[in-house]
Design an enzyme around this catalytic site. Structure first.
Site, PDB file in Angstrom:
ATOM      1  N   VAL A  80       1.247  -3.417   3.888  1.00 57.83           N
ATOM      2  CA  VAL A  80       1.099  -4.919   4.687  1.00 57.83           C
ATOM      3  C   VAL A  80       2.550  -5.750   4.462  1.00 57.83           C
ATOM      4  CG1 VAL A  80      -1.172  -5.336   5.096  1.00 57.83           C
ATOM      5  CG2 VAL A  80      -0.057  -6.098   2.794  1.00 57.83           C
TER       6      VAL A  80
ATOM      7  N   LYS B  43       0.271   3.452  -2.866  1.00 55.77           N
ATOM      8  CA  LYS B  43      -0.845   4.517  -3.074  1.00 55.77           C
ATOM      9  C   LYS B  43      -0.581   5.872  -3.116  1.00 55.77           C
ATOM     10  CE  LYS B  43      -3.683   0.919  -1.184  1.00 55.77           C
ATOM     11  NZ  LYS B  43      -4.486   0.226   0.162  1.00 55.77           N
TER      12      LYS B  43
ATOM     13  N   TYR C  21      -4.469  -2.102  -9.937  1.00 52.93           N
ATOM     14  CA  TYR C  21      -4.252  -2.204  -8.321  1.00 52.93           C
ATOM     15  C   TYR C  21      -3.381  -3.147  -7.942  1.00 52.93           C
ATOM     16  CZ  TYR C  21      -5.306  -2.474  -3.531  1.00 52.93           C
ATOM     17  OH  TYR C  21      -4.992  -2.592  -2.102  1.00 52.93           O
TER      18      TYR C  21
ATOM     19  N   SER D  15       0.806  -1.341  -0.141  1.00 50.85           N
ATOM     20  CA  SER D  15       0.017  -0.021   0.051  1.00 50.85           C
ATOM     21  C   SER D  15       0.876   1.439   0.036  1.00 50.85           C
ATOM     22  CB  SER D  15      -0.992  -0.009   1.265  1.00 50.85           C
ATOM     23  OG  SER D  15      -1.869  -0.937   1.102  1.00 50.85           O
TER      24      SER D  15
ATOM     25  N   TYR E 298      -4.350   4.140   8.135  1.00 47.29           N
ATOM     26  CA  TYR E 298      -5.612   3.695   8.550  1.00 47.29           C
ATOM     27  C   TYR E 298      -6.179   3.886   9.807  1.00 47.29           C
ATOM     28  CZ  TYR E 298      -3.534   0.988   4.635  1.00 47.29           C
ATOM     29  OH  TYR E 298      -2.848   0.807   3.455  1.00 47.29           O
TER      30      TYR E 298
HETATM   31  O1  DON Z   1      -5.303  -4.963  -1.072  1.00 46.83           O
HETATM   32  C1  DON Z   1      -4.675  -5.735  -0.452  1.00 46.83           C
HETATM   33  O2  DON Z   1      -5.164  -6.266   0.507  1.00 46.83           O
HETATM   34  C2  DON Z   1      -2.961  -5.491  -0.414  1.00 46.83           C
HETATM   35  N1  DON Z   1      -2.517  -6.068  -1.737  1.00 46.83           N
HETATM   36  C3  DON Z   1      -2.526  -4.358  -0.083  1.00 46.83           C
HETATM   37  C4  DON Z   1      -2.949  -3.561   1.274  1.00 46.83           C
HETATM   38  C5  DON Z   1      -2.053  -2.947   2.190  1.00 46.83           C
HETATM   39  O3  DON Z   1      -0.785  -3.148   1.882  1.00 46.83           O
HETATM   40  C6  DON Z   1      -2.703  -2.571   3.210  1.00 46.83           C
HETATM   41  N2  DON Z   1      -1.544  -1.796   4.240  1.00 46.83           N
HETATM   42  N3  DON Z   1      -1.544  -2.074   5.326  1.00 46.83           N
END
Ligand code: DON
Length: 311
Positions: free
Chosen positions: A260, A66, A190, A63, A242
């Site tokens: 993540v 983003k 995405y 993320s 978040y």
């Molecule tokens: O969309 C998702 O679930 C993951 N590919 C990325 C989400 C993410 O990194 C959220 N961060 N904490």
């Protein structure tokens, strides 16, 4: 202030705690990462770089990407971007669907998954998914001034195979008429942006324009206006972690964006860009040791957007 000494001290102090937190395990490529990895890189506005640990090992930025796709979408669509996505903290998990129904499919901010999916739709305008993905990679290479940055295709494939909740979010938005392109195309973009593999050094370089009023001091490229840089920083501060964004602002006091994969990009405006990586996550899905490292850095340097550093 000797930044190399500070970063070395942080690394040393955190050694006994490496491995804490919970590594993301929804895809094998993330689950198999050594939880004791730790990297940190600081680049100041003169291009001096300070490094510790595994800072030159690529990891999945997830993320953190983003921030880059938002910058790209703002460049393409300007302020009309905000017709598609809001600018308010969500106070809910990164992959939450609950607010979307109340708010007719318009995501709260560009950093929760739903918001980033809306941004992917904007980046797709006028492109095939392949072209949009290539544009994102080229943009990040340009920001970091490093053409070796790539997407990990295995991560992208696994994200697609397991992304049921993201499909739910995208289909839900589509049902409100909030996505212009087919759901599969939007999510293709995405999932690939999430699968960008970068080192802390590359990540810190790519965030430097945000610390320097929109202009990358290493390359001389003006990436965005100074006003836009300030505004992206504002969004990182209020929404970048978040439902842990308030806590991150309280403890670190700098704009930051987490992923993540355990990466965090933090911006000290007028001073430096910082990237940290430690795979274990806290309950909000943000790097546990990475957040601590940034808190220690902020304490030692006095860097904060909320007050002048101690003399
Ligand atoms: O969309 C998702 O679930 C993951 N590919 C990325 C989400 C993410 O990194 C959220 N961060 N904490």
């Amino acid at each position: 202030m000797d930044l190399q000494e500070i970063i070395d001290d942080i690394y040393l102090a955190l050694q006994p705690r490496l491995g804490e937190g919970k590594v993301a395990d929804y895809i094998p490529q993330l689950a198999h990462v050594d939880p004791r990895k730790f990297g940190m890189a600081i680049i100041d506005l003169d291009g001096r770089i300070y490094k510790a640990g595994d800072c030159d090992e690529p990891f999945s930025i997830q993320s953190v990407s983003k921030v880059f796709t938002l910058t790209l979408a703002l460049g393409k669509h300007g302020e009309t971007t905000w017709n598609r996505v809001g600018r308010e903290p969500s106070g809910s998990a990164f992959n939450s669907i609950v607010q979307l129904e109340h708010e007719s499919g318009k995501p709260r901010n560009p950093f929760i998954n739903a918001g980033a999916i809306a941004v992917s739709d904007l980046v797709l305008a006028g492109h095939t998914p392949k072209e949009a993905i290539a544009e994102i990679v080229r943009f990040v290479q340009y920001l970091a001034d490093d053409p070796s940055i790539t997407i990990d295709p295995e991560v992208a494939r696994s994200e697609t195979a397991t992304g049921f909740r993201n499909f739910a979010l995208a289909n839900f938005m589509k049902s409100f008429g909030r996505l212009e392109h087919p759901v599969e195309h939007v999510l293709g973009v995405y999932f690939h942006q999430c699968a960008l593999a970068m080192t802390c050094t590359q990540l810190a370089r790519s965030g430097l324009f945000l610390a320097a009023n929109g202009k990358n001091p290493l390359t001389g490229h003006t990436v965005v206006s100074s006003q836009r840089a300030r505004r992206i920083n504002a969004l990182m501060l209020t929404c970048g972690h978040y439902d842990g964004s308030g806590d991150f602002a309280y403890h670190v006091g700098l704009p930051g964006k987490s992923g993540v994969g355990g990466g965090i990009l933090a911006v000290a405006p007028g001073r430096a860009s910082v990237a940290v990586w430690s795979p274990g996550l806290n309950d909000n899905g943000n790097s546990l040791i990475g957040s601590l490292a940034l808190e220690m850095l902020a304490n030692r340097t006095g860097w904060s957007v909320f007050g002048a550093p101690a003399a």
